[in-house]
Write a protein that holds these residues in place. Structure first.
Motif, PDB file in Angstrom:
ATOM      1  N   PRO A  94       4.969  28.172  39.972  1.00  0.00           N
ATOM      2  CA  PRO A  94       4.887  27.038  39.054  1.00  0.00           C
ATOM      3  C   PRO A  94       5.887  27.174  37.916  1.00  0.00           C
ATOM      4  N   ILE A  95       6.127  26.068  37.227  1.00  0.00           N
ATOM      5  CA  ILE A  95       7.026  26.068  36.084  1.00  0.00           C
ATOM      6  C   ILE A  95       6.311  25.372  34.932  1.00  0.00           C
ATOM      7  N   GLY A  96       6.549  25.858  33.742  1.00  0.00           N
ATOM      8  CA  GLY A  96       5.921  25.247  32.583  1.00  0.00           C
ATOM      9  C   GLY A  96       6.585  25.697  31.301  1.00  0.00           C
ATOM     10  N   GLU A  97       6.158  25.108  30.207  1.00  0.00           N
ATOM     11  CA  GLU A  97       6.711  25.442  28.907  1.00  0.00           C
ATOM     12  C   GLU A  97       6.350  26.883  28.553  1.00  0.00           C
ATOM     13  N   ASP A  98       7.348  27.644  28.171  1.00  0.00           N
ATOM     14  CA  ASP A  98       7.182  29.067  27.904  1.00  0.00           C
ATOM     15  C   ASP A  98       7.200  29.296  26.395  1.00  0.00           C
ATOM     16  N   GLU A  99       6.149  29.924  25.882  1.00  0.00           N
ATOM     17  CA  GLU A  99       6.052  30.131  24.434  1.00  0.00           C
ATOM     18  C   GLU A  99       7.165  31.026  23.911  1.00  0.00           C
ATOM     19  N   ARG A 100       7.605  31.947  24.729  1.00  0.00           N
ATOM     20  CA  ARG A 100       8.727  32.802  24.305  1.00  0.00           C
ATOM     21  C   ARG A 100       9.988  31.966  24.117  1.00  0.00           C
ATOM     22  N   ALA A 101      10.214  31.038  25.028  1.00  0.00           N
ATOM     23  CA  ALA A 101      11.392  30.176  24.939  1.00  0.00           C
ATOM     24  C   ALA A 101      11.281  29.234  23.748  1.00  0.00           C
ATOM     25  N   ILE A 102      10.070  28.722  23.496  1.00  0.00           N
ATOM     26  CA  ILE A 102       9.855  27.870  22.324  1.00  0.00           C
ATOM     27  C   ILE A 102      10.205  28.635  21.053  1.00  0.00           C
ATOM     28  N   ASN A 115      11.876  17.848  19.979  1.00  0.00           N
ATOM     29  CA  ASN A 115      11.380  16.691  20.730  1.00  0.00           C
ATOM     30  C   ASN A 115      11.211  17.032  22.216  1.00  0.00           C
ATOM     31  N   PRO A 116      10.647  16.117  23.014  1.00  0.00           N
ATOM     32  CA  PRO A 116      10.425  16.402  24.438  1.00  0.00           C
ATOM     33  C   PRO A 116      11.681  16.805  25.198  1.00  0.00           C
ATOM     34  N   ALA A 117      12.818  16.203  24.853  1.00  0.00           N
ATOM     35  CA  ALA A 117      14.058  16.557  25.542  1.00  0.00           C
ATOM     36  C   ALA A 117      14.419  18.019  25.284  1.00  0.00           C
ATOM     37  N   ARG A 118      14.321  18.450  24.035  1.00  0.00           N
ATOM     38  CA  ARG A 118      14.645  19.837  23.709  1.00  0.00           C
ATOM     39  C   ARG A 118      13.624  20.798  24.303  1.00  0.00           C
ATOM     40  N   ARG A 119      12.385  20.354  24.401  1.00  0.00           N
ATOM     41  CA  ARG A 119      11.358  21.208  24.995  1.00  0.00           C
ATOM     42  C   ARG A 119      11.607  21.444  26.486  1.00  0.00           C
ATOM     43  N   ARG A 120      12.376  20.562  27.109  1.00  0.00           N
ATOM     44  CA  ARG A 120      12.723  20.784  28.521  1.00  0.00           C
ATOM     45  C   ARG A 120      13.431  22.127  28.699  1.00  0.00           C
TER      46      ARG A 120
END
Length: 250
Positions: A94-102, A115-120
């Motif tokens: 699976p793929i998802g938003e990674d807190e380390r990357a955030i 924004n959502p685009a940057r969160r990609r």
């Protein structure tokens, strides 16, 4: 880490802009030279469009064949940046938003501007290790033997530096070059083949160029065996000296 057996790699260039000719691929040459310094042989380069099934098929083919696969392109904030999703599909995770990357993105972007685009750019396949990006902070990642990097050259280079410590290094290939100016390849092709057969651990290539000043050939010899390389190089140098002394008709 370093080991004596040959370490191999492939590059997968991703992007419609490369295939259309709009953007010139500057990354492959850089990666090839960089890997050469690490003793890693770049064996194949493929270019695929921003099409998920094409990326998945190419990635699965390359990662099963080579020690490492380096991908460039398709990890930005726009809808056509689908590399991360394709890599996740190839690995079946699976793929998802990674807190380390955030957290990395927040080093450069204010929370209210995330924004959502940057969160990609923080969507990472499960199980991947992040690769730091000293330029724009949006990370690349490594999963299995695949290293996923940006397509912008300066960012790709920063990511490659960050990933270098995770690459198993091989024995570096040594290179010797012999100039064969104004000697047509046809004059020495047969002898060059003979020398190559006599030194199977050495690869021998002839690379011509032409200008108003005449023919400028270079004979390049490459090997991980220093003694074999020196022996073959001496034979090539002797050959060129003899041909120069005897004249070089077409």
């Amino acid at each position: 880490m370093e080991r004596e057996e040959i370490v191999t790699a492939a590059v997968l260039v991703i992007g419609d802009e490369i295939l259309s000719g709009r953007t010139q691929d500057l990354n492959t040459n850089y990666i090839a030279k960089y890997l050469g310094e690490l003793g890693v042989d770049l064996r194949e380069v493929r270019v695929v469009p921003d099409v998920e099934e094409e990326i998945v098929a190419a990635l699965n083919a390359l990662r099963s064949r080579y020690g490492y696969v380096f991908t460039t392109g398709g990890i930005g904030p726009t809808h056509d940046d689908i590399t991360a999703d394709a890599v996740a599909k190839a690995f079946g995770v699976p793929i998802g938003e990674d807190e380390r990357a955030i957290a990395m993105l927040l080093e450069r972007i204010a929370l209210q501007d995330l924004n959502p685009a940057r969160r990609r750019m923080a969507r990472i396949p499960r199980g991947a290790d992040l690769i730091e990006n000293a330029i724009s902070k949006a990370p690349g990642f490594m999963i299995g033997n695949v290293i996923v990097m940006a397509g912008v050259p300066i960012i790709m280079q920063a990511m490659l530096d960050a990933a270098a410590g995770r690459i198993v290094k091989g024995v570096k290939v040594q290179v010797a070059t012999v100039d064969a100016h104004n000697i047509p390849e046809g004059r020495y092709a047969a002898d060059l083949e003979r020398i190559a057969k006599e030194h199977e651990r050495v690869t021998v290539g002839s690379y011509p160029s032409f200008s108003s000043a005449g023919v400028r050939n270079q004979i390049v010899l490459r090997s991980r065996d220093g003694a074999e390389l020196e022996a073959a190089t001496q034979k090539v140098r002797k050959l060129i000296v003899e041909l120069t002394a005897n004249g070089t008709p077409l």
